[in-house]
Design an enzyme around this catalytic site. Structure first.
Site, PDB file in Angstrom:
ATOM      1  N   GLY A  11      16.907  41.414 -12.822  1.00 22.51           N
ATOM      2  CA  GLY A  11      17.070  42.415 -11.765  1.00 22.51           C
ATOM      3  C   GLY A  11      18.396  43.146 -11.739  1.00 22.51           C
ATOM      4  CB  SER A  12      21.198  43.655 -14.121  1.00 25.06           C
ATOM      5  OG  SER A  12      20.671  44.334 -15.223  1.00 25.06           O
ATOM      6  CG  ASN A  13      18.279  48.399 -15.084  1.00 30.65           C
ATOM      7  OD1 ASN A  13      18.990  49.401 -15.205  1.00 30.65           O
ATOM      8  ND2 ASN A  13      17.986  47.621 -16.116  1.00 30.65           N
ATOM      9  CE  LYS A  90       2.207  39.970 -17.037  1.00 31.13           C
ATOM     10  NZ  LYS A  90       1.442  39.311 -18.091  1.00 31.13           N
ATOM     11  CB  ILE A  92       1.510  50.723 -14.431  1.00 30.96           C
ATOM     12  CG1 ILE A  92       2.990  50.298 -14.362  1.00 30.96           C
ATOM     13  CG2 ILE A  92       1.051  51.321 -13.116  1.00 30.96           C
ATOM     14  CD1 ILE A  92       3.304  49.247 -13.322  1.00 30.96           C
ATOM     15  CG  ASN A 106       9.733  51.584 -18.344  1.00 31.25           C
ATOM     16  OD1 ASN A 106      10.194  50.610 -17.729  1.00 31.25           O
ATOM     17  ND2 ASN A 106       9.481  51.536 -19.638  1.00 31.25           N
ATOM     18  CG  HIS A 108      12.370  51.244 -24.059  1.00 36.43           C
ATOM     19  ND1 HIS A 108      11.572  50.121 -24.016  1.00 36.43           N
ATOM     20  CD2 HIS A 108      12.752  51.388 -25.356  1.00 36.43           C
ATOM     21  CE1 HIS A 108      11.462  49.623 -25.232  1.00 36.43           C
ATOM     22  NE2 HIS A 108      12.175  50.365 -26.068  1.00 36.43           N
ATOM     23  CG  ASP A 149       8.076  51.192 -24.153  1.00 32.34           C
ATOM     24  OD1 ASP A 149       8.398  51.097 -22.956  1.00 32.34           O
ATOM     25  OD2 ASP A 149       8.111  50.232 -24.945  1.00 32.34           O
ATOM     26  CD  GLU A 178      18.881  48.983 -19.785  1.00 25.26           C
ATOM     27  OE1 GLU A 178      18.140  48.686 -18.832  1.00 25.26           O
ATOM     28  OE2 GLU A 178      18.922  48.290 -20.824  1.00 25.26           O
TER      29      GLU A 178
END
Ligand code: GAR
Length: 207
Positions: A11-13, A90, A92, A106, A108, A149, A178
Protein backbone atom coordinates in the site's frame (compact mmCIF):
# COMPACT_ATOMS: atom_id res chain seq x y z
CA UNK A 1 -14.41 13.54 -6.00
CA UNK A 2 -14.81 10.19 -4.28
CA UNK A 3 -12.08 7.72 -5.16
CA UNK A 4 -11.88 3.98 -4.49
CA UNK A 5 -8.41 2.47 -4.21
CA UNK A 6 -8.02 -1.24 -4.99
CA UNK A 7 -4.80 -2.74 -3.58
CA UNK A 8 -3.44 -6.21 -2.89
CA UNK A 9 -0.20 -5.49 -1.06
CA UNK A 10 1.77 -3.16 1.15
CA UNK A 11 0.00 0.00 0.00
CA UNK A 12 2.82 2.49 -0.48
CA UNK A 13 1.05 4.01 -3.49
CA UNK A 14 -2.13 4.34 -1.42
CA UNK A 15 -0.02 6.15 1.18
CA UNK A 16 1.42 8.49 -1.47
CA UNK A 17 -2.13 9.34 -2.63
CA UNK A 18 -3.29 10.00 0.94
CA UNK A 19 -0.23 12.21 1.54
CA UNK A 20 -0.94 14.22 -1.62
CA UNK A 21 -4.51 14.76 -0.37
CA UNK A 22 -3.30 15.80 3.11
CA UNK A 23 -0.77 18.20 1.59
CA UNK A 24 -3.53 19.83 -0.48
CA UNK A 25 -1.99 18.73 -3.79
CA UNK A 26 -4.96 16.53 -4.68
CA UNK A 27 -8.54 17.64 -4.11
CA UNK A 28 -10.19 14.26 -3.64
CA UNK A 29 -11.34 11.82 -0.99
CA UNK A 30 -10.40 8.16 -0.74
CA UNK A 31 -13.83 6.84 0.26
CA UNK A 32 -12.99 3.15 0.32
CA UNK A 33 -10.06 0.78 -0.04
CA UNK A 34 -10.86 -2.67 -1.43
CA UNK A 35 -8.48 -5.61 -1.30
CA UNK A 36 -8.65 -9.22 -2.41
CA UNK A 37 -6.08 -9.95 0.31
CA UNK A 38 -7.21 -9.78 3.94
CA UNK A 39 -3.58 -9.27 5.07
CA UNK A 40 -2.85 -6.38 2.72
CA UNK A 41 -0.92 -3.54 4.31
CA UNK A 42 -3.18 -1.26 2.28
CA UNK A 43 -6.19 -2.31 4.42
CA UNK A 44 -4.25 -1.43 7.59
CA UNK A 45 -3.27 1.96 6.17
CA UNK A 46 -6.92 2.59 5.27
CA UNK A 47 -8.13 1.75 8.78
CA UNK A 48 -5.42 3.92 10.37
CA UNK A 49 -6.67 6.80 8.26
CA UNK A 50 -10.36 6.27 9.07
CA UNK A 51 -11.14 5.00 5.58
CA UNK A 52 -13.54 2.08 4.99
CA UNK A 53 -11.37 -0.99 4.38
CA UNK A 54 -13.08 -3.89 2.65
CA UNK A 55 -11.77 -7.37 2.00
CA UNK A 56 -13.64 -8.55 -1.09
CA UNK A 57 -12.45 -11.68 -2.82
CA UNK A 58 -14.06 -13.73 -5.59
CA UNK A 59 -13.72 -16.76 -3.29
CA UNK A 60 -16.35 -15.34 -0.94
CA UNK A 61 -19.04 -15.58 -3.63
CA UNK A 62 -20.70 -18.45 -5.45
CA UNK A 63 -20.84 -16.63 -8.79
CA UNK A 64 -19.03 -13.92 -10.75
CA UNK A 65 -22.31 -12.06 -10.83
CA UNK A 66 -22.62 -11.86 -7.03
CA UNK A 67 -18.98 -10.83 -6.74
CA UNK A 68 -19.39 -7.99 -9.23
CA UNK A 69 -22.70 -6.93 -7.63
CA UNK A 70 -21.01 -6.62 -4.25
CA UNK A 71 -18.17 -4.45 -5.56
CA UNK A 72 -20.51 -2.23 -7.57
CA UNK A 73 -22.88 -1.78 -4.64
CA UNK A 74 -20.00 -0.69 -2.37
CA UNK A 75 -18.83 1.78 -5.03
CA UNK A 76 -22.31 3.16 -5.69
CA UNK A 77 -23.06 3.51 -1.98
CA UNK A 78 -20.11 5.92 -1.74
CA UNK A 79 -20.68 7.75 -5.05
CA UNK A 80 -17.28 6.63 -6.26
CA UNK A 81 -16.36 8.36 -9.52
CA UNK A 82 -12.81 7.12 -10.03
CA UNK A 83 -11.18 3.75 -9.28
CA UNK A 84 -7.43 3.73 -8.68
CA UNK A 85 -5.57 0.42 -8.79
CA UNK A 86 -2.49 0.57 -6.59
CA UNK A 87 -0.71 -2.76 -6.71
CA UNK A 88 -3.99 -4.63 -7.33
CA UNK A 89 -3.23 -8.10 -8.63
CA UNK A 90 -6.67 -9.21 -9.81
CA UNK A 91 -8.34 -8.56 -13.12
CA UNK A 92 -11.17 -6.03 -13.02
CA UNK A 93 -14.39 -7.70 -14.23
CA UNK A 94 -15.77 -6.32 -17.53
CA UNK A 95 -19.03 -5.18 -15.89
CA UNK A 96 -17.05 -2.83 -13.64
CA UNK A 97 -15.02 -1.52 -16.58
CA UNK A 98 -18.28 -0.80 -18.42
CA UNK A 99 -19.71 1.00 -15.38
CA UNK A 100 -16.54 3.15 -15.11
CA UNK A 101 -15.53 3.93 -18.72
CA UNK A 102 -12.09 5.62 -18.77
CA UNK A 103 -12.42 6.01 -15.02
CA UNK A 104 -10.19 3.20 -13.78
CA UNK A 105 -6.46 3.87 -13.51
CA UNK A 106 -3.53 1.54 -12.98
CA UNK A 107 0.14 2.11 -12.24
CA UNK A 108 2.73 -0.25 -13.67
CA UNK A 109 6.41 -0.32 -12.68
CA UNK A 110 7.84 -0.34 -16.24
CA UNK A 111 7.45 1.46 -19.55
CA UNK A 112 4.47 -0.25 -21.19
CA UNK A 113 3.98 -1.97 -23.58
CA UNK A 114 7.32 -3.50 -22.51
CA UNK A 115 7.39 -5.76 -19.47
CA UNK A 116 3.63 -5.89 -18.96
CA UNK A 117 0.91 -8.52 -19.10
CA UNK A 118 0.03 -11.60 -17.10
CA UNK A 119 2.56 -12.41 -14.37
CA UNK A 120 4.35 -9.09 -14.78
CA UNK A 121 3.86 -7.50 -11.39
CA UNK A 122 6.03 -6.23 -8.58
CA UNK A 123 9.55 -7.65 -8.44
CA UNK A 124 8.97 -9.94 -11.47
CA UNK A 125 8.95 -6.82 -13.62
CA UNK A 126 12.28 -5.50 -12.33
CA UNK A 127 13.91 -8.94 -12.66
CA UNK A 128 12.73 -9.16 -16.29
CA UNK A 129 14.01 -5.63 -17.01
CA UNK A 130 17.48 -6.48 -15.68
CA UNK A 131 17.59 -9.91 -17.35
CA UNK A 132 16.71 -8.36 -20.71
CA UNK A 133 19.44 -5.74 -20.33
CA UNK A 134 17.39 -2.68 -21.25
CA UNK A 135 19.04 0.65 -20.40
CA UNK A 136 15.90 2.51 -19.41
CA UNK A 137 12.79 1.55 -17.50
CA UNK A 138 10.25 3.61 -15.63
CA UNK A 139 6.63 3.99 -14.63
CA UNK A 140 3.39 3.97 -16.61
CA UNK A 141 -0.01 5.19 -15.51
CA UNK A 142 -2.74 3.94 -17.82
CA UNK A 143 -6.48 3.56 -18.10
CA UNK A 144 -7.69 0.04 -17.41
CA UNK A 145 -9.39 -1.96 -20.12
CA UNK A 146 -10.19 -5.66 -20.33
CA UNK A 147 -6.59 -6.76 -21.00
CA UNK A 148 -3.78 -6.70 -18.44
CA UNK A 149 -1.57 -3.57 -18.67
CA UNK A 150 -3.11 -2.60 -22.00
CA UNK A 151 -5.38 0.47 -21.83
CA UNK A 152 -4.54 4.00 -23.06
CA UNK A 153 -1.43 5.54 -21.50
CA UNK A 154 -1.91 8.67 -19.39
CA UNK A 155 1.61 9.36 -18.12
CA UNK A 156 5.07 7.80 -18.28
CA UNK A 157 8.39 8.65 -16.71
CA UNK A 158 11.67 6.99 -17.60
CA UNK A 159 14.71 6.32 -15.46
CA UNK A 160 18.08 4.81 -16.25
CA UNK A 161 18.93 1.21 -15.41
CA UNK A 162 22.42 1.25 -13.90
CA UNK A 163 25.01 -1.45 -14.57
CA UNK A 164 25.09 -2.45 -10.92
CA UNK A 165 21.31 -2.38 -10.35
CA UNK A 166 19.67 -5.37 -8.73
CA UNK A 167 15.90 -5.89 -8.98
CA UNK A 168 15.71 -4.49 -5.44
CA UNK A 169 17.69 -1.28 -6.07
CA UNK A 170 15.78 -0.70 -9.29
CA UNK A 171 12.42 -1.32 -7.59
CA UNK A 172 13.30 1.28 -4.97
CA UNK A 173 14.07 4.02 -7.54
CA UNK A 174 11.03 3.12 -9.66
CA UNK A 175 8.74 3.18 -6.62
CA UNK A 176 9.89 6.69 -5.75
CA UNK A 177 8.79 7.83 -9.23
CA UNK A 178 5.47 5.97 -8.81
CA UNK A 179 4.76 7.94 -5.65
CA UNK A 180 5.47 11.20 -7.50
CA UNK A 181 3.49 10.64 -10.67
CA UNK A 182 0.43 8.69 -9.50
CA UNK A 183 -1.03 11.61 -7.52
CA UNK A 184 -0.26 13.92 -10.50
CA UNK A 185 -2.06 11.62 -12.93
CA UNK A 186 -5.04 11.20 -10.59
CA UNK A 187 -5.23 14.99 -10.27
CA UNK A 188 -5.73 15.32 -14.04
CA UNK A 189 -8.80 13.06 -13.81
CA UNK A 190 -10.14 14.77 -10.69
CA UNK A 191 -9.87 18.14 -12.47
CA UNK A 192 -11.56 16.82 -15.62
CA UNK A 193 -8.54 17.60 -17.79
CA UNK A 194 -8.33 14.26 -19.57
CA UNK A 195 -9.66 13.64 -23.07
CA UNK A 196 -9.52 10.06 -24.34
CA UNK A 197 -9.78 9.35 -28.05
CA UNK A 198 -9.13 5.72 -28.92
CA UNK A 199 -5.69 4.92 -27.54
CA UNK A 200 -4.75 8.60 -27.31
CA UNK A 201 -4.99 10.44 -24.02
CA UNK A 202 -4.76 14.21 -24.27
CA UNK A 203 -4.54 16.71 -21.46
CA UNK A 204 -6.57 19.93 -21.71
CA UNK A 205 -4.59 23.17 -21.55
CA UNK A 206 -4.82 25.42 -18.52
CA UNK A 207 -6.67 28.18 -20.50
C1 GAR B 1 3.92 -1.12 -7.27
O1 GAR B 1 5.28 -1.14 -7.66
C2 GAR B 1 3.02 -1.15 -8.50
O2 GAR B 1 3.53 -0.44 -9.59
C3 GAR B 1 3.00 -2.63 -8.79
O3 GAR B 1 2.88 -3.22 -7.52
C4 GAR B 1 3.54 -2.41 -6.56
C5 GAR B 1 2.60 -2.17 -5.41
O4 GAR B 1 3.25 -1.50 -4.37
N1 GAR B 1 1.92 -2.96 -9.66
C6 GAR B 1 2.01 -3.87 -10.63
O5 GAR B 1 3.03 -4.54 -10.81
C7 GAR B 1 0.77 -4.04 -11.50
N2 GAR B 1 1.04 -4.83 -12.65
P1 GAR B 1 2.43 -0.80 -3.21
O6 GAR B 1 1.46 -1.84 -2.64
O7 GAR B 1 3.48 -0.42 -2.20
O8 GAR B 1 1.71 0.40 -3.78
Amino acid sequence: MNIAVFASGRGSNLMAILNAIKEGKLNAKVSVVISNNSNAGALTIAKENGIDALHISRKQFSSDEDYVKKILSELRARNVELIVLAGYMKKIPPEIIREYPNKILNIHPALLPAFGGLGMYGMNVHKAVIDYGVKITGVTVHIVDEEYDHGPIVMQKAIEVKDDDTPETLAERVLKIEHEIYPEAIKLFVEGKVIVSGRKVMIKNED
